[in-house]
Motif scaffolding. Structure first.
Motif, PDB file in Angstrom:
ATOM      1  N   LEU A  11       2.306  17.320 -27.576  1.00  0.00           N
ATOM      2  CA  LEU A  11       2.681  17.868 -29.162  1.00  0.00           C
ATOM      3  C   LEU A  11       3.420  16.688 -29.709  1.00  0.00           C
ATOM      4  N   GLY A  12       2.854  16.116 -30.382  1.00  0.00           N
ATOM      5  CA  GLY A  12       4.013  14.991 -31.018  1.00  0.00           C
ATOM      6  C   GLY A  12       3.418  13.207 -30.283  1.00  0.00           C
ATOM      7  N   ALA A  13       1.867  13.686 -30.029  1.00  0.00           N
ATOM      8  CA  ALA A  13       2.259  12.799 -29.029  1.00  0.00           C
ATOM      9  C   ALA A  13       1.938  11.222 -28.894  1.00  0.00           C
ATOM     10  N   SER A  14       2.087  10.688 -30.712  1.00  0.00           N
ATOM     11  CA  SER A  14       2.214   9.412 -31.577  1.00  0.00           C
ATOM     12  C   SER A  14       3.807   9.028 -31.395  1.00  0.00           C
ATOM     13  N   GLY A  15       4.672  10.504 -30.984  1.00  0.00           N
ATOM     14  CA  GLY A  15       5.633   9.830 -31.065  1.00  0.00           C
ATOM     15  C   GLY A  15       6.454   8.943 -29.882  1.00  0.00           C
ATOM     16  N   ASP A  16       7.961   8.547 -30.104  1.00  0.00           N
ATOM     17  CA  ASP A  16       8.950   7.385 -29.605  1.00  0.00           C
ATOM     18  C   ASP A  16       8.564   7.854 -27.978  1.00  0.00           C
ATOM     19  N   LEU A  17       9.313   8.877 -28.433  1.00  0.00           N
ATOM     20  CA  LEU A  17       9.452  10.714 -26.876  1.00  0.00           C
ATOM     21  C   LEU A  17       8.428   9.979 -25.947  1.00  0.00           C
ATOM     22  N   ALA A  18       6.794  10.977 -26.212  1.00  0.00           N
ATOM     23  CA  ALA A  18       6.178  10.500 -25.825  1.00  0.00           C
ATOM     24  C   ALA A  18       5.310   9.647 -25.685  1.00  0.00           C
TER      25      ALA A  18
ATOM     26  N   ALA B  95      -1.214  15.464 -32.187  1.00  0.00           N
ATOM     27  CA  ALA B  95      -0.516  15.149 -33.372  1.00  0.00           C
ATOM     28  C   ALA B  95      -1.635  15.169 -34.538  1.00  0.00           C
ATOM     29  N   PRO B  96      -0.809  14.601 -35.595  1.00  0.00           N
ATOM     30  CA  PRO B  96      -1.713  14.844 -37.181  1.00  0.00           C
ATOM     31  C   PRO B  96      -2.184  13.160 -37.735  1.00  0.00           C
ATOM     32  N   ASP B  97      -2.214  13.051 -36.648  1.00  0.00           N
ATOM     33  CA  ASP B  97      -3.260  10.752 -37.312  1.00  0.00           C
ATOM     34  C   ASP B  97      -4.305  11.568 -36.673  1.00  0.00           C
TER      35      ASP B  97
ATOM     36  N   MET C 231       6.413  20.082 -26.691  1.00  0.00           N
ATOM     37  CA  MET C 231       6.987  20.042 -27.614  1.00  0.00           C
ATOM     38  C   MET C 231       7.578  18.649 -28.340  1.00  0.00           C
ATOM     39  N   ALA C 232       7.029  17.340 -28.326  1.00  0.00           N
ATOM     40  CA  ALA C 232       7.184  15.952 -28.574  1.00  0.00           C
ATOM     41  C   ALA C 232       7.775  15.916 -29.391  1.00  0.00           C
ATOM     42  N   LEU C 233       8.251  16.676 -30.553  1.00  0.00           N
ATOM     43  CA  LEU C 233       8.233  17.320 -32.134  1.00  0.00           C
ATOM     44  C   LEU C 233       9.740  16.785 -32.769  1.00  0.00           C
ATOM     45  N   PRO C 234       9.805  16.921 -33.935  1.00  0.00           N
ATOM     46  CA  PRO C 234      10.844  17.421 -34.800  1.00  0.00           C
ATOM     47  C   PRO C 234      11.433  18.461 -34.207  1.00  0.00           C
ATOM     48  N   PRO C 235      12.495  18.899 -34.616  1.00  0.00           N
ATOM     49  CA  PRO C 235      12.970  19.908 -34.060  1.00  0.00           C
ATOM     50  C   PRO C 235      13.215  21.027 -35.576  1.00  0.00           C
ATOM     51  N   SER C 236      12.866  20.364 -36.577  1.00  0.00           N
ATOM     52  CA  SER C 236      12.697  21.525 -37.361  1.00  0.00           C
ATOM     53  C   SER C 236      11.350  22.071 -37.269  1.00  0.00           C
ATOM     54  N   VAL C 237      10.064  21.669 -36.848  1.00  0.00           N
ATOM     55  CA  VAL C 237       9.082  22.314 -36.709  1.00  0.00           C
ATOM     56  C   VAL C 237       9.129  22.867 -35.334  1.00  0.00           C
ATOM     57  N   PHE C 238       9.761  23.327 -34.090  1.00  0.00           N
ATOM     58  CA  PHE C 238       9.696  23.522 -33.175  1.00  0.00           C
ATOM     59  C   PHE C 238       8.780  24.981 -34.054  1.00  0.00           C
TER      60      PHE C 238
ATOM     61  N   PRO D 185       7.589  26.838 -35.721  1.00  0.00           N
ATOM     62  CA  PRO D 185       6.617  27.107 -36.934  1.00  0.00           C
ATOM     63  C   PRO D 185       5.439  26.243 -35.802  1.00  0.00           C
ATOM     64  N   MET D 186       5.597  25.025 -35.089  1.00  0.00           N
ATOM     65  CA  MET D 186       4.572  24.865 -33.707  1.00  0.00           C
ATOM     66  C   MET D 186       4.623  26.084 -33.213  1.00  0.00           C
ATOM     67  N   SER D 187       5.969  27.274 -32.583  1.00  0.00           N
ATOM     68  CA  SER D 187       5.297  27.801 -31.346  1.00  0.00           C
ATOM     69  C   SER D 187       5.194  29.076 -31.763  1.00  0.00           C
TER      70      SER D 187
ATOM     71  N   ILE E 273      11.199  22.056 -24.227  1.00  0.00           N
ATOM     72  CA  ILE E 273      11.223  21.683 -25.655  1.00  0.00           C
ATOM     73  C   ILE E 273      12.507  20.944 -24.892  1.00  0.00           C
ATOM     74  N   GLU E 274      12.761  19.956 -26.069  1.00  0.00           N
ATOM     75  CA  GLU E 274      13.593  18.871 -25.803  1.00  0.00           C
ATOM     76  C   GLU E 274      15.168  19.022 -26.641  1.00  0.00           C
ATOM     77  N   LYS E 275      16.382  18.642 -26.359  1.00  0.00           N
ATOM     78  CA  LYS E 275      16.983  18.485 -27.218  1.00  0.00           C
ATOM     79  C   LYS E 275      17.056  17.831 -28.456  1.00  0.00           C
ATOM     80  N   PRO E 276      17.675  18.717 -29.422  1.00  0.00           N
ATOM     81  CA  PRO E 276      18.510  19.303 -29.763  1.00  0.00           C
ATOM     82  C   PRO E 276      18.134  20.919 -30.223  1.00  0.00           C
ATOM     83  N   PHE E 277      19.176  21.916 -29.494  1.00  0.00           N
ATOM     84  CA  PHE E 277      18.484  22.808 -29.146  1.00  0.00           C
ATOM     85  C   PHE E 277      19.507  23.483 -30.453  1.00  0.00           C
TER      86      PHE E 277
HETATM   87  P1  NDP Z   1       9.043  11.029 -33.433  1.00  0.00           P
HETATM   88  O1  NDP Z   1       9.719  11.316 -35.290  1.00  0.00           O
HETATM   89  O2  NDP Z   1       8.517   9.032 -32.987  1.00  0.00           O
HETATM   90  O3  NDP Z   1       8.065  11.623 -33.236  1.00  0.00           O
HETATM   91  C1  NDP Z   1       7.659  12.707 -33.573  1.00  0.00           C
HETATM   92  C2  NDP Z   1       5.715  13.540 -33.446  1.00  0.00           C
HETATM   93  O4  NDP Z   1       5.340  14.220 -33.968  1.00  0.00           O
HETATM   94  C3  NDP Z   1       5.368  12.478 -34.129  1.00  0.00           C
HETATM   95  O5  NDP Z   1       3.935  12.602 -33.091  1.00  0.00           O
HETATM   96  C4  NDP Z   1       4.437  12.947 -35.141  1.00  0.00           C
HETATM   97  O6  NDP Z   1       3.820  12.568 -35.586  1.00  0.00           O
HETATM   98  C5  NDP Z   1       4.841  14.635 -34.954  1.00  0.00           C
HETATM   99  N1  NDP Z   1       5.427  15.171 -36.137  1.00  0.00           N
HETATM  100  C6  NDP Z   1       6.278  15.089 -37.114  1.00  0.00           C
HETATM  101  N2  NDP Z   1       5.804  15.620 -37.903  1.00  0.00           N
HETATM  102  C7  NDP Z   1       5.259  17.141 -37.677  1.00  0.00           C
HETATM  103  C8  NDP Z   1       4.695  18.149 -38.622  1.00  0.00           C
HETATM  104  N3  NDP Z   1       5.222  18.874 -38.996  1.00  0.00           N
HETATM  105  N4  NDP Z   1       3.802  18.663 -37.534  1.00  0.00           N
HETATM  106  C9  NDP Z   1       3.373  18.066 -35.969  1.00  0.00           C
HETATM  107  N5  NDP Z   1       3.549  16.973 -35.868  1.00  0.00           N
HETATM  108  C10 NDP Z   1       4.507  16.459 -36.625  1.00  0.00           C
HETATM  109  O7  NDP Z   1       9.705  11.485 -32.775  1.00  0.00           O
HETATM  110  P2  NDP Z   1      11.044  11.722 -31.018  1.00  0.00           P
HETATM  111  O8  NDP Z   1       9.213  11.340 -29.856  1.00  0.00           O
HETATM  112  O9  NDP Z   1      11.405  10.213 -31.361  1.00  0.00           O
HETATM  113  O10 NDP Z   1      11.102  12.409 -30.886  1.00  0.00           O
HETATM  114  C11 NDP Z   1      10.672  14.091 -30.312  1.00  0.00           C
HETATM  115  C12 NDP Z   1      11.887  15.599 -29.948  1.00  0.00           C
HETATM  116  O11 NDP Z   1      11.934  15.013 -28.930  1.00  0.00           O
HETATM  117  C13 NDP Z   1      12.554  15.651 -31.211  1.00  0.00           C
HETATM  118  O12 NDP Z   1      13.324  16.855 -30.433  1.00  0.00           O
HETATM  119  C14 NDP Z   1      14.020  14.384 -30.108  1.00  0.00           C
HETATM  120  O13 NDP Z   1      15.037  14.975 -30.756  1.00  0.00           O
HETATM  121  C15 NDP Z   1      13.773  14.621 -28.712  1.00  0.00           C
HETATM  122  N6  NDP Z   1      14.140  13.813 -27.985  1.00  0.00           N
HETATM  123  C16 NDP Z   1      13.941  12.547 -28.777  1.00  0.00           C
HETATM  124  C17 NDP Z   1      13.762  11.289 -27.649  1.00  0.00           C
HETATM  125  C18 NDP Z   1      13.706   9.658 -27.328  1.00  0.00           C
HETATM  126  O14 NDP Z   1      13.821   9.111 -26.871  1.00  0.00           O
HETATM  127  N7  NDP Z   1      12.655   9.621 -28.237  1.00  0.00           N
HETATM  128  C19 NDP Z   1      15.197  11.647 -26.337  1.00  0.00           C
HETATM  129  C20 NDP Z   1      15.733  12.953 -26.617  1.00  0.00           C
HETATM  130  C21 NDP Z   1      15.066  14.538 -26.712  1.00  0.00           C
HETATM  131  P3  NDP Z   1       3.642  11.689 -36.956  1.00  0.00           P
HETATM  132  O15 NDP Z   1       3.950  10.000 -36.481  1.00  0.00           O
HETATM  133  O16 NDP Z   1       2.164  11.009 -37.327  1.00  0.00           O
HETATM  134  O17 NDP Z   1       4.522  12.115 -38.036  1.00  0.00           O
END
Ligand code: NDP
Ligand code: BG6
Length: 478
Positions: free
Chosen positions: A16-23, A50-52, A121-128, A130-132, A150-154
């Protein structure tokens, strides 16, 4: 410490969050690393969510981009890896998004007796939370395992960490939550257990009778570039000390576990953390970086979204004390910071001066240096004769480097553990609680009205002035 368990058949891993930085940077490359090592079962499927709204081809581009193929053999494996992967868009939001995900899980596991679902859950902590809840409502497997990773921050302190736990609890049991601390996946951090408990020579001297002090440093050459807003609300203590550094400290100082099972390991880590007294503000040096001396590198306050009056700690040196019999009286110097003169994670175990110091001149106390990164290795400084006709000694290093050895990425190790259901490198709730207890009073002080201005240090320097005096004054107090 991987147990002899395998990834179950009929498993789907959802990112979850497959378009994000961590993924992009860690999870897909880590999973491909496991593919290259032939460690993924043939029927394992991976779903990006992911939302995209994104085509399969665009999703595969995300996966391929950071991957460098060192050999033509890997091209075939990358193709195989991409065939495991598919994408579900959550653009409709709410229940509809999770119904779409459930539909994909059903398609992928159609006809299977057992169905195992794993949600990263590679997601912003604020949505851990509701998403879970949505995952439990729509995607929980009734005929197999379901787990969340889940990833930090806890949380951001003891109370909010407990609050997060309280909100996860109604839906997910402790044995269904895998908490990632990527330092636990690092090779040298794992090796601490073997070094300590697999070598008789260290077992008997690992205590306050023989050890003068221990220093753990996680220092980084880069600043908060591009992450100013995140870092300003986090600071170095929450970012690396409460989690990565505390885990290293626990592995380095805990008693021997009965076995390397996850329960026995986490029991010992949690027990040890209970002995650490909360860190006092007057036993710390708090710093924040300013511009580099040549003016080329920005100050922390120059980062976007960082206010001019920010008191955020980008550097912290602290003394920790472990009140149990083994460690009473040994200071633990903890040091972490950004924008320093180098990047390294290092542990130094400083032994006491030999009682034979009067017989030989020039004896130095033994020192064990453990380089977690870079240049992974373990060095033991011992005294030896200088080859000459005189009776002269010198300190030399017994050198156990990892040079030339292939080291798996931390995320490969942890993803494999999570898929296998091996919890020995997951952070258990009681460990998390104990680690927040150590740092929360200091964090509250630093966040409060009474807080002090951090000491300034130049970007690229060794840290704030007064650090050496701080450490040596502490040594003199003993
Ligand atoms: P990003 O902001 O890069 O990515 C978050 C992902 O979650 C994106 O795919 C985003 O989609 C999706 N997303 C955002 N808001 C929502 C929502 N409301 N509902 C559904 N999906 C949503 O974050 P990171 O990948 O950097 O981080 C993810 C988690 O990992 C965080 O908890 C972070 O603290 C933790 N972490 C990250 C590290 C890293 O190296 N990046 C290292 C250690 C921990 P969209 O882009 O479309 O909004
Ligand atoms: C992360 C922090 O948890 O760890 C980052 O959020 C830090 O700020 C990183 O840079 C360090 O990890 P590593 O593996 O690069 O040492």
């Amino acid at each position: 410490m991987a147990l002899a368990v395998e990834i179950k058949e009929s498993t789907v891993l959802v990112i979850l969050g497959a378009s994000g930085d961590l993924a992009k940077k860690k999870l897909f490359p880590g999973l491909f690393g496991l593919e290259k090592r032939c460690l993924l079962p043939d029927d394992l499927k991976i779903v990006g969510f992911a939302p995209d709204e994104m085509s399969y081809e665009n999703f595969i581009d995300i996966i391929r981009k950071p991957i460098k193929l060192e050999s033509p053999r890997f091209a075939e494996q990358l193709k195989q890896f991409c065939e495991r992967c598919s994408y579900v868009s959550g653009h409709e939001g709410g229940d509809k998004a999770f119904e779409a995900l459930k539909k994909r899980l059903d398609e992928l596991l159609k006809g299977r007796k057992e169905r195992n679902h794993l949600f990263y859950m590679a997601l912003p902590p604020s949505v851990f939370v509701p998403m879970s809840e949505m995952l439990k409502k729509h995607c929980y497997s009734e005929r197999g395992n379901s787990r969340i990773i889940i990833e930090k921050p806890f949380g951001h302190d003891l109370e909010s960490s407990r609050d997060l736990q309280k909100h996860l609890e109604p839906n997910w049991r402790e044995d269904e939550i895998f908490r990632v601390d990527h330092y636990l996946g690092k090779e040298v951090v794992n090796n601490l257990l073997v070094l300590r408990f697999g070598n008789e020579i260290f077992g008997s001297i690992w205590n306050s009778r023989h050890i003068e002090s221990i220093q753990i440093s996680i220092i980084e050459g880069g600043g908060a570039e591009g992450r100013g807003s995140y870092f300003n609300s986090t600071g170095v203590i929450r970012d690396v000390m409460q989690n990565h550094m505390t885990q290293i400290l626990a592995l380095l100082t805990m008693e021997r576990p009965k076995s390397f099972s996850s329960d026995d390991l986490c029991d010992q880590k949690a027990r040890l953390l209970e002995w650490i007294e909360p860190i006092e503000h007057d036993e710390t040096i708090i710093g924040q970086y300013s511009k580099s001396e040549d003016g080329e590198k920005p100050a922390f306050k120059d980062e976007e979204d960082v206010p001019d009056d920010s008191k955020c700690a980008t550097f912290c040196a602290a003394i920790a004390h472990i009140g149990n019999e083994r460690w009473n009286g040994v200071p633990f110097f903890l040091k972490a910071g950004k924008a320093l003169n180098e990047s390294k994670t290092e542990i130094i175990v400083q032994f006491k001066q030999s009682t034979n110091v009067n017989i030989f001149n020039d004896l130095l106390p033994n020192k064990l240096t453990i380089n977690v990164q870079p240049n992974e290795g373990v060095y033991l400084q011992i005294n030896s004769f200088v080859p000459s006709l005189e009776t002269k000694t010198e300190a030399i290093n017994l050198d156990l480097t990892y040079r030339g050895r292939e080291i798996p990425e931390a995320y490969e190790a942890l993803l494999l553990d999570a898929m296998k259901g091996d919890y020995s490198r997951s952070v258990r709730e009681d460990e998390l609680d104990a680690s927040w207890r150590i740092f929360t009073p200091l964090l509250h002080f630093l966040d409060g009205e009474e807080s002090v201005e951090p000491r300034k240090y130049a970007y690229g320097s060794t840290g704030p002035e007064g650090l050496d005096e701080f450490i040596s004054s502490y040594q003199q107090k003993r």
